[in-house]
Design an enzyme around this catalytic site. Sequence first.
Site, PDB file in Angstrom:
ATOM      1  N   TYR A  94       0.805  -1.240   0.000  1.00  0.00           N
ATOM      2  CA  TYR A  94       0.000   0.000   0.000  1.00  0.00           C
ATOM      3  C   TYR A  94       0.831   1.281   0.000  1.00  0.00           C
ATOM      4  CZ  TYR A  94      -4.347  -2.421  -0.213  1.00  0.00           C
ATOM      5  OH  TYR A  94      -5.392  -3.186  -0.683  1.00  0.00           O
ATOM      6  N   GLU A 136      -9.037  -6.882   3.805  1.00  0.00           N
ATOM      7  CA  GLU A 136      -8.249  -7.979   3.222  1.00  0.00           C
ATOM      8  C   GLU A 136      -7.676  -8.899   4.307  1.00  0.00           C
ATOM      9  OE1 GLU A 136      -5.662  -5.802   0.503  1.00  0.00           O
ATOM     10  OE2 GLU A 136      -7.464  -5.131  -0.574  1.00  0.00           O
TER      11      GLU A 136
HETATM   12  C1  HEM Z   1      -7.248  -3.989  -9.091  1.00  0.00           C
HETATM   13  C2  HEM Z   1      -8.378  -0.209  -6.309  1.00  0.00           C
HETATM   14  C3  HEM Z   1      -4.252  -0.783  -3.867  1.00  0.00           C
HETATM   15  C4  HEM Z   1      -2.895  -4.154  -7.010  1.00  0.00           C
HETATM   16  C5  HEM Z   1      -7.904  -2.916  -8.540  1.00  0.00           C
HETATM   17  C6  HEM Z   1      -9.177  -2.413  -9.005  1.00  0.00           C
HETATM   18  C7  HEM Z   1      -9.490  -1.371  -8.237  1.00  0.00           C
HETATM   19  C8  HEM Z   1      -8.421  -1.187  -7.277  1.00  0.00           C
HETATM   20  C9  HEM Z   1     -10.751  -0.522  -8.322  1.00  0.00           C
HETATM   21  C10 HEM Z   1      -9.981  -2.983 -10.167  1.00  0.00           C
HETATM   22  C11 HEM Z   1     -10.828  -4.065  -9.649  1.00  0.00           C
HETATM   23  C12 HEM Z   1     -11.549  -4.759 -10.744  1.00  0.00           C
HETATM   24  O1  HEM Z   1     -11.135  -4.724 -11.904  1.00  0.00           O
HETATM   25  O2  HEM Z   1     -12.524  -5.407 -10.408  1.00  0.00           O
HETATM   26  C13 HEM Z   1      -7.349  -0.031  -5.414  1.00  0.00           C
HETATM   27  C14 HEM Z   1      -7.311   1.000  -4.409  1.00  0.00           C
HETATM   28  C15 HEM Z   1      -6.136   0.853  -3.721  1.00  0.00           C
HETATM   29  C16 HEM Z   1      -5.461  -0.293  -4.302  1.00  0.00           C
HETATM   30  C17 HEM Z   1      -8.384   2.055  -4.203  1.00  0.00           C
HETATM   31  C18 HEM Z   1      -5.584   1.654  -2.587  1.00  0.00           C
HETATM   32  C19 HEM Z   1      -6.294   2.218  -1.644  1.00  0.00           C
HETATM   33  C20 HEM Z   1      -3.519  -1.742  -4.497  1.00  0.00           C
HETATM   34  C21 HEM Z   1      -2.210  -2.183  -4.111  1.00  0.00           C
HETATM   35  C22 HEM Z   1      -1.816  -3.124  -5.010  1.00  0.00           C
HETATM   36  C23 HEM Z   1      -2.901  -3.280  -5.953  1.00  0.00           C
HETATM   37  C24 HEM Z   1      -1.448  -1.675  -2.890  1.00  0.00           C
HETATM   38  C25 HEM Z   1      -0.501  -3.861  -5.074  1.00  0.00           C
HETATM   39  C26 HEM Z   1       0.633  -3.260  -5.333  1.00  0.00           C
HETATM   40  C27 HEM Z   1      -3.967  -4.369  -7.841  1.00  0.00           C
HETATM   41  C28 HEM Z   1      -3.918  -5.300  -8.940  1.00  0.00           C
HETATM   42  C29 HEM Z   1      -5.174  -5.263  -9.532  1.00  0.00           C
HETATM   43  C30 HEM Z   1      -5.954  -4.306  -8.789  1.00  0.00           C
HETATM   44  C31 HEM Z   1      -2.699  -6.138  -9.346  1.00  0.00           C
HETATM   45  C32 HEM Z   1      -5.660  -6.069 -10.717  1.00  0.00           C
HETATM   46  C33 HEM Z   1      -5.154  -5.365 -11.850  1.00  0.00           C
HETATM   47  C34 HEM Z   1      -5.060  -6.198 -13.013  1.00  0.00           C
HETATM   48  O3  HEM Z   1      -6.027  -6.896 -13.331  1.00  0.00           O
HETATM   49  O4  HEM Z   1      -3.987  -6.105 -13.564  1.00  0.00           O
HETATM   50  N1  HEM Z   1      -7.477  -2.160  -7.485  1.00  0.00           N
HETATM   51  N2  HEM Z   1      -6.224  -0.802  -5.315  1.00  0.00           N
HETATM   52  N3  HEM Z   1      -3.921  -2.444  -5.607  1.00  0.00           N
HETATM   53  N4  HEM Z   1      -5.196  -3.794  -7.772  1.00  0.00           N
HETATM   54 FE1  HEM Z   1      -5.731  -2.394  -6.483  1.00  0.00          FE
END
Ligand code: HEM
Length: 376
Positions: A94, A136
């Site tokens: 994060y 989580e």
């Molecule tokens: C996917 C939000 C933090 C890694 C997503 C999605 C959202 C989101 C809205 C798309 C979900 C979907 O397609 O259904 C956020 C928010 C964060 C956060 C608001 C912080 C408050 C993180 C962190 C990581 C991360 C810290 C890791 C470094 C990913 C990955 C995906 C993802 C790998 C899937 C992307 C893909 O399909 O390539 N996140 N996220 N996220 N998030 Fe986060």
Amino acid sequence: MELHKKEIIKATVPALEEHGTTITTVFYQNMFKKHPDLLNMFNQTNQKVGDQPKALAFTVLQAARHIDDLEAIVPAVIGIAHKHRALNVKPEHYPIVGENLLEGIKEVLGDAATPEIMDAWEEYYGEIAQIFIDVEAGMYKEAEWDGFVPFKVTGKDQLSDDIVRYTVKSDEVDFDVRAGQYITVKVDPSDYPYEALRHYSICSIHTEEGLQFAVKKEGTDDTAGVVSHHMHDDVQVGDTLELSAPAGDFLLDPADEKLLFIAGGVGATPVMAMIEEAIEAGKDPKFIYSVQNKGMHPFKDEMQEFGERIDVKVKYSDDEGFLNHEDFEGLQDRSVYICGSMHFMNAMIKVLHEVGFSEDNIHFEPFGPKMSLVGE
Ligand code: HEM
């Protein structure tokens, strides 16, 4: 968070939303430059297409609407948190996302990015991040296993022109699955510079013979399809795949007695498991399925078997057109579960509203780049 900091966030959100694409571009470029290992976690195909990069940053911006009551975002966080848990996103990730997102924000605000403003954004991001981390943490505790575990491919069946079903088994873990969940596969295609993670829906609640999931072969150019082509072309019976534990919040509500399942194309996958669960719970669901033609039609045998016990209607859109109002007449008292492409779902939800289904009775799971549920 102090009131004046909340005011700062609220005042700066509109400008940031307007330049959201710049934020996401700076964010991703900087993050991957400093942490190239994360290229293995993020879907590089979606990066190119541009959907997912927007999703993360825009969620942070949009959540600012709830800044006076951030707990209100928890229901929306749950679906994303399932995905994060399945991808093995951990608390230590994060601050990395936070630092680079803030750099994007700073670049957009330019001279207006005073230390006070940046301070407010840092604190606000920390609060949102903590909500995700807490949700989580509960999911990691409940997961059927930790991280990625090797599974042997014991079956590979061509279900239709472009859909294959894999059956996989592990000696290392014992587990249950719930209808509607997905597993996440980690692969390392030889002609691809990174590892890749993709979510695929589980198509049966029965795991005695192994866990079953379906993969659609997507796209033909280099903007899509790398992983699904690798799965279809290279992964064979006897090979090993790494899987993380089942995840997802598209689940049957046990309180729903009268059920209607609607699926389009590969969207049949989680619905097949849900129908099994419903029938085994003694319910009498109806199933309406739309697919282009016989060649594209997966699970033909299984649907025929369901048809001996429940009402199943298959409509080939090439011959009979798309599902529309008359297909749903008289079913308005049922709880509906829909799965298909974004386009399919939007069309179905519109038709269902027009026929008089109540919004509260409609549950859906979009398949497509936005949710990456079927991967590419
Ligand atoms: C996917 C939000 C933090 C890694 C997503 C999605 C959202 C989101 C809205 C798309 C979900 C979907 O397609 O259904 C956020 C928010 C964060 C956060 C608001 C912080 C408050 C993180 C962190 C990581 C991360 C810290 C890791 C470094 C990913 C990955 C995906 C993802 C790998 C899937 C992307 C893909 O399909 O390539 N996140 N996220 N996220 N998030 Fe986060």
